[in-house]
Design a protein around this motif. Structure first.
Motif, PDB file in Angstrom:
ATOM      1  N   TRP A 176     -27.753 -27.696  -9.297  1.00  0.00           N
ATOM      2  CA  TRP A 176     -27.195 -28.531  -8.238  1.00  0.00           C
ATOM      3  C   TRP A 176     -25.920 -29.247  -8.678  1.00  0.00           C
ATOM      4  O   TRP A 176     -24.824 -28.905  -8.243  1.00  0.00           O
TER       5      TRP A 176
ATOM      6  N   TRP B   7     -25.491 -23.065  -8.061  1.00  0.00           N
ATOM      7  CA  TRP B   7     -26.262 -22.388  -7.014  1.00  0.00           C
ATOM      8  C   TRP B   7     -25.492 -21.298  -6.257  1.00  0.00           C
ATOM      9  O   TRP B   7     -26.065 -20.246  -5.962  1.00  0.00           O
TER      10      TRP B   7
ATOM     11  N   VAL C 147     -32.848 -26.348  -6.594  1.00  0.00           N
ATOM     12  CA  VAL C 147     -31.898 -27.153  -5.813  1.00  0.00           C
ATOM     13  C   VAL C 147     -32.551 -28.487  -5.459  1.00  0.00           C
ATOM     14  O   VAL C 147     -31.961 -29.567  -5.626  1.00  0.00           O
TER      15      VAL C 147
ATOM     16  N   ILE D  23     -31.192 -32.091  -6.651  1.00  0.00           N
ATOM     17  CA  ILE D  23     -30.735 -33.147  -5.736  1.00  0.00           C
ATOM     18  C   ILE D  23     -31.446 -34.457  -6.073  1.00  0.00           C
ATOM     19  O   ILE D  23     -30.814 -35.514  -6.217  1.00  0.00           O
TER      20      ILE D  23
END
Ligand code: HEM
Length: 260
Positions: free
Chosen positions: A164, A169, A232, A236
């Motif tokens: 991330w 990604w 991901v 985050i």
């Protein structure tokens, strides 16, 4: 009239000499390295997807490959050795594969024209295999390089941070698509070439193999995208603490021997 025993460059004496066995040997090495890489990729997808079970499961697999459960201490360099082997296989495989690429625009347009005219599915598959193989030169390089040089940065938070905050990604989306299509078609072509799982009716065998190939590709793409989504999500959530490694709850009091 010229003698039939004249020397033909790279082959030997016409009429008396055997044809070189090297093209067959190189083909065999190309198939062998491809097969090992495809099997490695299956293992890799399962190991990386342990993140879908839990952070601790992925951490355990990572530490296993770093020798933590054998030596009581982590040696990420052990992962670098595996990566170096995989890179060597990739380089040999790619080096041998370029022999078969169209070498100029004219060859390419001729092939493309024939492919469209014939509408032969296996020829079209070869085209996609060559195209995704070419893409892999570029999209696999950053990934294997970071794995080689920073094996200590593999883990639930470490990988999530890279995916991330480290912006890996988009690369992984392309890498996943390229490698799964390339590997799936490659295994199918190997099975056809070496007569694996051959039945009495060759057309029926091909049909069966093709179904199996698509089933495997869909399975690994689904697993890969679910895995990527998990990294991901972790990345985050962990962004405010970027760079802090994952330590399982059980070890938080005494992280002895575990790197960091
Ligand atoms: C020994 C060499 C390798 C190691 C140790 C390794 C390790 C990892 C790790 C830990 C991840 C999770 C994300 C991250 O930490 O950045 C990952 C993801 C990924 N790797 Fe590798 N990798 C290796 C080789 C390869 C190769 C050769 C390919 C393909 C050519 C590949 C394709 C991918 C893809 C597509 C992902 C995205 C994850 C997913 O969507 O499932 N890896 N790898």
């Amino acid at each position: 009239m010229e003698s039939s025993n004249q020397l033909i460059a790279g082959i030997g004496l016409a009429g008396t000499a055997r044809k070189s066995r090297w093209p067959a040997r190189l083909d065999f090495i190309q198939s062998g390295t491809g097969l090992v890489l495809a099997l490695f990729m299956w293992g890799h997808m399962f190991f990386v997807s342990t993140i879908l079970i839990s952070n601790d499961a992925m951490w355990t697999i990572t530490k296993f490959f770093e020798g933590y459960f054998f030596f009581g201490k982590s040696y990420p360099i052990m992962v670098s050795f595996v990566v170096a082997t995989v890179i060597t296989l990739l380089v040999v495989h790619a080096f041998l594969a370029v022999r078969k690429f169209p070498i100029n625009y004219r060859q390419f347009t001729t092939f493309h024209g024939h492919m469209k005219m014939m509408r032969h599915e296996d020829t079209t598959l070869w085209f996609w295999q060559a195209l995704t193989g070419f893409a892999l030169f570029f999209v696999a390089a950053p990934h294997v390089y970071i794995m080689l040089t920073h094996p200590e940065l593999i883990g639930p938070f470490e990988s999530g941070d890279r995916v991330w905050t480290g912006h890996y990604w988009p690369l992984y989306i392309l890498l996943l698509l390229a490698v799964e299509l390339h590997g799936g078609i490659g295994l199918y072509r190997l099975a056809v070439k070496w007569d694996w799982f051959a039945g009495p009716d060759p057309a029926a065998t091909r049909k069966r193999l093709k179904t199996l190939k698509w089933a495997l590709t869909v399975f690994f793409l689904a697993l890969g995208f679910a895995t990527l989504a998990a990294y991901v999500k972790i990345g985050i959530a962990h962004a405010p603490d970027y760079g802090k490694p994952y330590v399982p709850a059980a070890l938080q009091a005494a992280p002895q021997g575990v790197n960091k």
